[in-house]
Design a protein around this motif. Sequence first.
Motif, short mmCIF file in Angstrom:
data_model
loop_
_atom_site.label_atom_id
_atom_site.label_comp_id
_atom_site.label_asym_id
_atom_site.label_seq_id
_atom_site.Cartn_x
_atom_site.Cartn_y
_atom_site.Cartn_z
N PRO A 118 0.79 -1.23 0.00
CA PRO A 118 0.00 0.00 0.00
C PRO A 118 0.83 1.29 0.00
CG PRO A 118 -0.20 -1.15 2.10
CD PRO A 118 0.55 -2.06 1.18
N ASP A 119 1.95 1.30 0.66
CA ASP A 119 2.76 2.53 0.73
C ASP A 119 3.31 2.91 -0.65
OD1 ASP A 119 2.24 2.69 3.43
OD2 ASP A 119 4.16 1.80 4.02
N LEU A 120 3.86 1.93 -1.36
CA LEU A 120 4.39 2.22 -2.69
C LEU A 120 3.27 2.59 -3.66
CD1 LEU A 120 6.63 2.47 -4.75
CD2 LEU A 120 6.61 -0.03 -5.00
N ILE A 121 2.14 1.92 -3.57
CA ILE A 121 1.02 2.26 -4.45
C ILE A 121 0.56 3.69 -4.18
CG2 ILE A 121 -1.37 1.72 -5.07
CD1 ILE A 121 0.79 -0.21 -6.23
N THR A 122 0.53 4.10 -2.93
CA THR A 122 0.16 5.48 -2.59
C THR A 122 1.15 6.46 -3.22
OG1 THR A 122 -0.92 4.81 -0.55
CG2 THR A 122 -0.20 7.10 -0.69
N ARG A 123 2.43 6.17 -3.14
CA ARG A 123 3.44 7.03 -3.77
C ARG A 123 3.25 7.09 -5.29
NH1 ARG A 123 8.52 4.19 -2.14
NH2 ARG A 123 9.35 5.32 -3.91
N ILE A 124 2.98 5.94 -5.89
CA ILE A 124 2.76 5.89 -7.35
C ILE A 124 1.55 6.72 -7.72
CG2 ILE A 124 2.01 4.33 -9.21
CD1 ILE A 124 3.89 2.21 -7.93
N LEU A 125 0.46 6.59 -6.96
CA LEU A 125 -0.75 7.34 -7.26
C LEU A 125 -0.54 8.85 -7.10
CD1 LEU A 125 -3.46 5.01 -5.70
CD2 LEU A 125 -2.93 5.37 -8.13
N HIS A 126 0.34 9.24 -6.19
CA HIS A 126 0.65 10.67 -6.05
C HIS A 126 1.44 11.19 -7.26
CE1 HIS A 126 -0.53 10.30 -1.79
NE2 HIS A 126 -0.90 11.56 -1.99
N GLN A 127 2.21 10.31 -7.90
CA GLN A 127 2.99 10.72 -9.07
C GLN A 127 2.14 10.79 -10.33
OE1 GLN A 127 5.79 8.46 -11.91
NE2 GLN A 127 7.08 8.97 -10.16
N LEU A 128 1.21 9.87 -10.47
CA LEU A 128 0.41 9.78 -11.70
C LEU A 128 -0.72 10.80 -11.71
CD1 LEU A 128 0.17 5.89 -11.91
CD2 LEU A 128 1.55 7.39 -13.37
N PRO A 129 -1.19 11.17 -12.90
CA PRO A 129 -2.36 12.05 -13.00
C PRO A 129 -3.61 11.36 -12.44
CG PRO A 129 -1.21 11.92 -15.11
CD PRO A 129 -0.61 10.87 -14.21
N THR A 130 -4.70 12.06 -12.38
CA THR A 130 -5.94 11.51 -11.83
C THR A 130 -6.43 10.32 -12.65
OG1 THR A 130 -7.31 12.98 -13.15
CG2 THR A 130 -6.70 13.76 -10.96
N GLY A 131 -7.20 9.48 -11.99
CA GLY A 131 -7.85 8.37 -12.66
C GLY A 131 -7.24 7.02 -12.42
N TYR A 132 -6.05 6.95 -11.86
CA TYR A 132 -5.40 5.67 -11.65
C TYR A 132 -5.86 4.98 -10.37
CZ TYR A 132 -2.25 6.45 -15.54
OH TYR A 132 -1.73 6.65 -16.80
N ALA A 133 -6.29 5.75 -9.38
CA ALA A 133 -6.70 5.14 -8.11
C ALA A 133 -7.81 4.13 -8.35
CB ALA A 133 -7.15 6.22 -7.13
N LEU A 134 -8.78 4.46 -9.17
CA LEU A 134 -9.87 3.53 -9.45
C LEU A 134 -9.36 2.27 -10.15
CD1 LEU A 134 -12.65 6.02 -10.56
CD2 LEU A 134 -12.48 4.78 -8.39
N LEU A 135 -8.37 2.42 -11.01
CA LEU A 135 -7.79 1.27 -11.69
C LEU A 135 -7.08 0.35 -10.70
CD1 LEU A 135 -6.33 3.00 -14.88
CD2 LEU A 135 -8.44 1.65 -14.70
N PHE A 136 -6.56 0.93 -9.61
CA PHE A 136 -5.91 0.15 -8.57
C PHE A 136 -6.88 -0.30 -7.48
CE2 PHE A 136 -1.94 1.86 -10.25
CZ PHE A 136 -1.06 0.79 -10.06
N GLY A 137 -8.18 -0.04 -7.69
CA GLY A 137 -9.19 -0.47 -6.75
C GLY A 137 -9.31 0.42 -5.52
#
Length: 145
Positions: A118-137
């Motif tokens: 979860p920590d790395l995914i949170t960092r990745i989502l902060h780097q990417l533009p909007t819309g990826y959080a839903l793709l990651f569930g």
Amino acid sequence: MISDRHAPHQQPYGTAYEHMLEKIRYDGAYPTRERADEAARLVLAGLGRQLTGEERVDLAASLPLEAARVLTAQIPALQPLTGWAFVKDLATRTGASLATTRWDAGSVFAAVAAYAGPDLITRILHQLPTGYALLFGRAELAPAA
């Protein structure tokens, strides 16, 4: 008749990648491991075109070797895509429907999240533009005003 000695030799996948494919196959309800592998390679290559910096390096280090190779073989895009544009780009590259491509992305990203944590995914989502959080569930949270 084609001789086996002229056919390219396929290396068996490592155990970790086999487990990743099984998770993708199960979560995505794919009929075969080959179909799960297709989805994994498509989505990981797409993600490799979006991620840069430490997050890219850390994600590659957390994934099975075969998955990390697909991710890091891509040159990051100069202009990152939103989550929806990411799905449309993958659909255009494969000729698949948007719904199928969205399903592929979600199935693969679920496995990626399991490896990354979860920590790395949170960092990745902060780097990417909007819309990826839903793709990651995950819920797509708007920043506080």
